[in-house]
Scaffold this motif. Structure first.
Motif, mmCIF file in Angstrom:
data_model
loop_
_atom_site.group_PDB
_atom_site.id
_atom_site.type_symbol
_atom_site.label_atom_id
_atom_site.label_comp_id
_atom_site.label_asym_id
_atom_site.label_seq_id
_atom_site.Cartn_x
_atom_site.Cartn_y
_atom_site.Cartn_z
ATOM 1 N N SER A 231 16.818 -40.623 -12.587
ATOM 2 C CA SER A 231 16.569 -39.413 -11.800
ATOM 3 C C SER A 231 15.439 -39.233 -12.275
ATOM 4 O O SER A 231 14.593 -39.152 -11.992
ATOM 5 C CB SER A 231 16.938 -38.299 -11.972
ATOM 6 N N ARG A 235 11.475 -39.915 -10.971
ATOM 7 C CA ARG A 235 10.896 -39.287 -9.959
ATOM 8 C C ARG A 235 8.858 -39.272 -11.268
ATOM 9 O O ARG A 235 8.398 -39.246 -10.713
ATOM 10 C CB ARG A 235 10.801 -37.920 -11.491
ATOM 11 N N ALA A 411 11.911 -30.758 -4.778
ATOM 12 C CA ALA A 411 13.341 -31.562 -3.480
ATOM 13 C C ALA A 411 14.093 -32.321 -4.196
ATOM 14 O O ALA A 411 14.937 -32.751 -4.090
ATOM 15 C CB ALA A 411 12.692 -31.480 -2.270
ATOM 16 N N ASP A 412 13.157 -32.960 -5.089
ATOM 17 C CA ASP A 412 14.125 -34.218 -5.571
ATOM 18 C C ASP A 412 14.772 -33.865 -6.634
ATOM 19 O O ASP A 412 15.538 -34.728 -6.989
ATOM 20 C CB ASP A 412 12.829 -35.321 -5.666
ATOM 21 N N LEU A 414 16.497 -31.351 -7.135
ATOM 22 C CA LEU A 414 17.639 -30.187 -6.728
ATOM 23 C C LEU A 414 18.597 -31.631 -5.961
ATOM 24 O O LEU A 414 19.486 -31.264 -5.730
ATOM 25 C CB LEU A 414 16.841 -29.757 -4.884
ATOM 26 N N GLU A 415 17.833 -32.828 -5.396
ATOM 27 C CA GLU A 415 18.458 -33.873 -4.403
ATOM 28 C C GLU A 415 20.134 -33.612 -5.699
ATOM 29 O O GLU A 415 20.831 -34.369 -5.556
ATOM 30 C CB GLU A 415 18.087 -34.377 -4.755
ATOM 31 N N GLN A 416 19.501 -34.216 -7.073
ATOM 32 C CA GLN A 416 20.477 -34.986 -8.188
ATOM 33 C C GLN A 416 21.376 -33.234 -8.806
ATOM 34 O O GLN A 416 22.631 -34.025 -8.901
ATOM 35 C CB GLN A 416 19.347 -35.212 -9.590
ATOM 36 N N TYR A 417 21.190 -32.644 -8.264
ATOM 37 C CA TYR A 417 22.487 -31.675 -8.038
ATOM 38 C C TYR A 417 22.822 -30.843 -6.808
ATOM 39 O O TYR A 417 23.163 -29.646 -7.100
ATOM 40 C CB TYR A 417 21.662 -29.893 -8.991
ATOM 41 N N ASP A 418 22.904 -31.955 -5.728
ATOM 42 C CA ASP A 418 23.585 -31.782 -4.677
ATOM 43 C C ASP A 418 22.720 -30.288 -4.412
ATOM 44 O O ASP A 418 23.954 -29.084 -3.531
ATOM 45 C CB ASP A 418 25.178 -31.688 -4.897
ATOM 46 N N LEU A 420 19.630 -27.861 -2.593
ATOM 47 C CA LEU A 420 18.430 -27.228 -1.383
ATOM 48 C C LEU A 420 17.276 -26.365 -1.692
ATOM 49 O O LEU A 420 17.714 -25.661 -2.319
ATOM 50 C CB LEU A 420 19.455 -26.626 -0.166
#
Length: 442
Positions: A231, A235, A411-412, A414-418, A420
């Motif tokens: 991740s 990034r 947002a990227d 947060l996507e790693q931690y499911d 929003l």
């Protein structure tokens, strides 16, 4: 210092106590067999002694006389079974098995008994039982003995057999445990092969289903680390792409100004250079915020937010922003420190850029969900534009400095931690940005 393999350590750790236990067993069994033989011989000697004493006749002027017939074995020369009766002032009476030999009997008081080992005819190893007794006012000592030679040979044979069996058993145990260790460590060899495949890029993570239960937590942690590094790499690549994309427009403009040298003004050049400088400084500031601490899976949000506030107070010193941090001091989050600093840094940077004088940050933990809420007292954002805020490169106000990439980076993460990212009206009058993360239970 020479390195010892795990297999060698386990083998030594198991073989050493097994060897000690085997040795003790051999010694105890050998001692037990010898003691059993001695008890058996002593029982027979006690029986013969009682029979012998019961048949002895003592008289004041005659040597001791044994009138009761013992077993035939005492009549055969050097048969290994002997007896002798001694009384003061008289010649000893001996069994015919002694022939012309004589036993050395100790001086014993009547009723006193002694058991000991000695040498008999032809050097035979004997066990002797001697006892003192009296009769008709006269005392005597009687002794019976048995040759231990045949039994000693049998005992030695048994001891050698037991020792050999113990060594064989030890060898079998060591071989068996070595095979078990190799079989038990086989998943580690498979894991090493998977790591090699991972290095070559053939797989994206390790398989935790083919390893023992004790190793599965380690595999899961390695996979989590792999996802975290992947991740961050993604990034980092996106950040480089973002920077290149953000610099592309000013560079294109500068290229056009260079071709049209006659109409180029110093103000235009300065404006484009300033725009490029703002982009570079923004990315450097984000990198400095994210890399402020060592990687870790647990952090105190109050401390981390305090560090960010110190930085942004200096960056936006011209605004004299008042920061309000609402995070319990005892709260600990199972988050990577770098991820949290970058996420909070992006949201705080956005709030500081748009606020008038006040920014509020709150961290809440409910079950497996963590909320990071950032409010500002700025102009806010129209509801119809909020869905586009997290799009890469989209900007609400083109006059404000920036690349329109900050919230997209958040947002990227947060996507790693499911997680929003959502936007709402702030109680302070501006925009409220709420980041929801799935962090699991402590």
């Amino acid at each position: 210092m020479a390195r010892t393999s795990l297999q060698s350590r386990l083998a030594i750790g198991i073989a050493a106590p097994v060897a000690v236990a085997t040795l003790l067993t051999v010694v105890l069994v050998s001692y037990g067999v010898r003691q059993l033989v001695d008890d058996f011989v002593l029982t027979r000697l006690e029986h013969d002694l009682e029979t012998l004493v019961a048949g002895v006749e003592l008289s004041p002027d005659a040597p001791p006389h044994q009138g009761k017939q013992l077993t035939q074995v005492y009549q055969q020369p050097y048969s290994g079974h002997y007896f002798q009766i001694e009384a003061p002032g008289s010649a000893p009476q001996r069994s015919r098995s002694l022939w012309d030999q004589r036993l050395d009997l100790p001086d014993l008081e009547p009723g006193e008994r002694r058991t000991f080992r000695t040498r008999g005819p032809e050097g035979q190893p004997l066990m002797m039982l001697a006892e003192g007794f009296s009769q008709s006012g006269r005392s005597a000592v009687v002794g019976v003995a048995e040759d231990l030679g045949p039994l000693t040979s049998t005992v030695q044979f048994l001891q050698i057999a037991i020792g050999g069996l113990g060594v064989l058993l030890l060898a079998l145990i060591v071989l068996a445990q070595t095979a078990l260790i190799r079989r038990g460590l086989a998943p580690l060899s498979a894991l090493r092969q998977e790591l090699h495949r991972l290095e070559q890029g053939d797989i994206t993570e390790l398989n935790a289903n083919r390893v023992p239960a004790e190793i599965q937590p380690l595999i899961k942690e390695i996979n989590q680390l792999i996802r975290l590094i992947s991740s961050r790499l993604t990034r980092s690549r996106n950040a480089l792409g973002n920077l290149a994309h953000a610099l592309k427009t000013p560079l294109t403009i500068l290229d056009g100004l260079a071709e049209d040298g006659e109409r180029t003004t110093g103000d235009e050049l300065h404006r484009q250079v300033a725009a490029m400088r703002n982009i570079v400084e923004r990315e450097l500031r984000r990198a400095r915020l994210a890399g402020g601490g060592m990687p870790g899976r647990t952090l105190a949000p109050e401390t981390a937010l305090g560090e960010l506030v110190d930085v942004f107070s200096k960056v936006y010193a011209n605004k004299a922003i008042t920061f309000d941090i609402q995070a319990p001091p005892e709260l600990k989050l199972p988050l990577d420190r770098e991820d949290f600093l970058e996420l909070a840094g992006v949201l705080l940077d956005n709030a500081c850029k748009w606020c008038d004088h006040r920014v509020q940050v709150a961290v809440e933990r409910t079950g497996e969900t963590t909320l990071l809420i950032v409010d500002d007292d700025g102009p806010g954002c129209p509801a119809e534009q909020r869905d586009s805020l997290a799009k890469r490169g989209w900007r609400v106000d083109e006059e404000q400095p920036g690349s329109g990439l900050g919230l997209a980076i958040a947002a990227d993460i947060l996507e790693q931690y499911d997680g929003l990212l959502s936007f709402h009206d702030s109680p302070l009058g501006g925009l409220q940005v709420k980041a929801t993360l799935k962090t699991g239970r402590d």
